[in-house]
Design an enzyme around this catalytic site. Structure first.
Site, PDB file in Angstrom:
ATOM      1  N   GLU A  47       0.834  -1.206   0.000  1.00  0.00           N
ATOM      2  CA  GLU A  47       0.000   0.000   0.000  1.00  0.00           C
ATOM      3  C   GLU A  47       0.870   1.258   0.000  1.00  0.00           C
ATOM      4  O   GLU A  47       1.880   1.337   0.703  1.00  0.00           O
ATOM      5  CB  GLU A  47      -0.881  -0.011   1.246  1.00  0.00           C
ATOM      6  CG  GLU A  47      -1.802   1.195   1.373  1.00  0.00           C
ATOM      7  CD  GLU A  47      -2.554   1.224   2.697  1.00  0.00           C
ATOM      8  OE1 GLU A  47      -3.597   1.902   2.756  1.00  0.00           O
ATOM      9  OE2 GLU A  47      -2.109   0.578   3.664  1.00  0.00           O
ATOM     10  N   LYS A 120     -10.430   2.948  -1.389  1.00  0.00           N
ATOM     11  CA  LYS A 120     -10.507   2.236  -0.113  1.00  0.00           C
ATOM     12  C   LYS A 120     -11.806   2.548   0.623  1.00  0.00           C
ATOM     13  O   LYS A 120     -12.144   3.701   0.861  1.00  0.00           O
ATOM     14  CB  LYS A 120      -9.301   2.620   0.737  1.00  0.00           C
ATOM     15  CG  LYS A 120      -9.121   1.858   2.028  1.00  0.00           C
ATOM     16  CD  LYS A 120      -7.786   2.258   2.647  1.00  0.00           C
ATOM     17  CE  LYS A 120      -7.493   1.542   3.955  1.00  0.00           C
ATOM     18  NZ  LYS A 120      -6.145   1.906   4.457  1.00  0.00           N
ATOM     19  N   CYS A 157      -5.649  -2.609   2.784  1.00  0.00           N
ATOM     20  CA  CYS A 157      -5.274  -2.573   4.198  1.00  0.00           C
ATOM     21  C   CYS A 157      -6.465  -2.744   5.144  1.00  0.00           C
ATOM     22  O   CYS A 157      -6.941  -3.861   5.309  1.00  0.00           O
ATOM     23  CB  CYS A 157      -4.480  -1.313   4.504  1.00  0.00           C
ATOM     24  SG  CYS A 157      -3.463  -1.467   5.996  1.00  0.00           S
TER      25      CYS A 157
END
Length: 285
Positions: A47, A120, A157
């Site tokens: 990431e 995200k 993540c």
């Protein structure tokens, strides 16, 4: 168009990253090339690999590190590299879109085509992980892409802790789940090591969805945080088939017969026996 070959080889990259974008991009590019020459077809970097994990603290000057998707120099660089090496590369980046910012991923296919972006969905907020200062909640919904080498779902993540994210992507047809990551020590709890539960959460996604899962993390000391690496690949049984340590820079690979994985998924019956009529509580806030 999806390959007619049943077998796909996944690579995960792990590296220490610093404040120089050119150095970081060059390092990740070198690891991509190394993985490709070892036979990898889908190659996952960590990431936000262009920079240190700047979300450790709230500083307005870090917003200058963001760029729009259109004409993004790092995405364009990896589009060229993907085409040269004939590999798929999910590229994590800090996106600017008008007056707002996202933690995003660009899916680059093996011919260099940009298949689209994912923003995200789950944004953490806590000591050392001050992402809500920088990023708006993603508005793309979960994404799955048909690449040359298979149908890929990617969470970023914090997304990896949510079973709803993994299950949604598999229901959308994902054959592989990938998680680019930046995770390590907790500044407020120096004796807390989340490495094992971090891996177990994703291994649970592999088992419950009968699907290969891979996660790429960074390593090294950044400010008062140590990123603990342990990037890994798990098979559809949840067995870790490849893993790096907490200090290794490098590449790991694993191959999967996606046709056999599909048969395993069908025979376990998890999707046959689902009861969506009983899951209304999942839609509550």
């Amino acid at each position: 168009m999806i390959s007619t070959s049943n077998t796909v080889t996944i690579a995960v990259l792990q590296a220490a990253l610093n404040a120089d974008l050119a150095t970081n991009v060059a390092k990740i590019s070198e690891l991509v090339s190394k993985a490709a020459h070892q036979g990898a077809q889908i190659i996952l970097p960590p990431e936000l690999f262009e920079s240190p994990y700047f979300c450790r603290e709230e500083r307005d000057y870090f917003f200058d590190w963001a760029h729009p998707v259109q004409d993004h120099p790092t995405i364009a660089h990896f589009q060229k590299l993907a085409k040269e090496l004939r590999v798929v590369i999910p590229v994590s980046f800090f996106e600017r879109s008008g007056q707002v910012y996202y933690n995003s991923l660009a899916m680059v296919d093996a011919d260099g085509t940009l298949l689209g972006t994912y923003r995200k969905s789950h944004i953490p907020d806590g000591p050392g992980y001050e992402e809500k200062f920088y990023f708006r909640n993603g508005d793309t919904g979960f994404k799955v892409w048909d690449t040359v080498f298979g149908r890929i779902g990617v969470g970023i993540c914090w997304d990896q802790w949510f079973p709803e994210c993994a299950r949604s992507m598999v229901l959308m047809g994902a054959e592989i789940l990938l998680y680019p990551t930046a995770i390590g020590s907790e500044p407020e709890e120096p004796n807390l090591n989340t490495k094992d539960p971090w891996q177990r959460a994703m291994i649970g996604h592999a088992v419950s969805n009968v699907i290969p899962v891979a996660a790429a993390n960074r390593i090294g000391l950044e400010g008062d945080q140590t990123f603990y690496g342990h990037s890994f690949i798990a098979n559809q049984r949840g067995d870790k088939v490849a893993e790096l340590s907490d200090s290794e820079e490098g590449v790991i690979l694993a191959s999967f017969d996606l046709a056999q994985v599909r048969l395993n998924r069908a025979s376990f019956g998890f999707f046959r026996d689902r009861r969506p009529d009983l899951y209304q509580a999942l839609l509550s806030s």
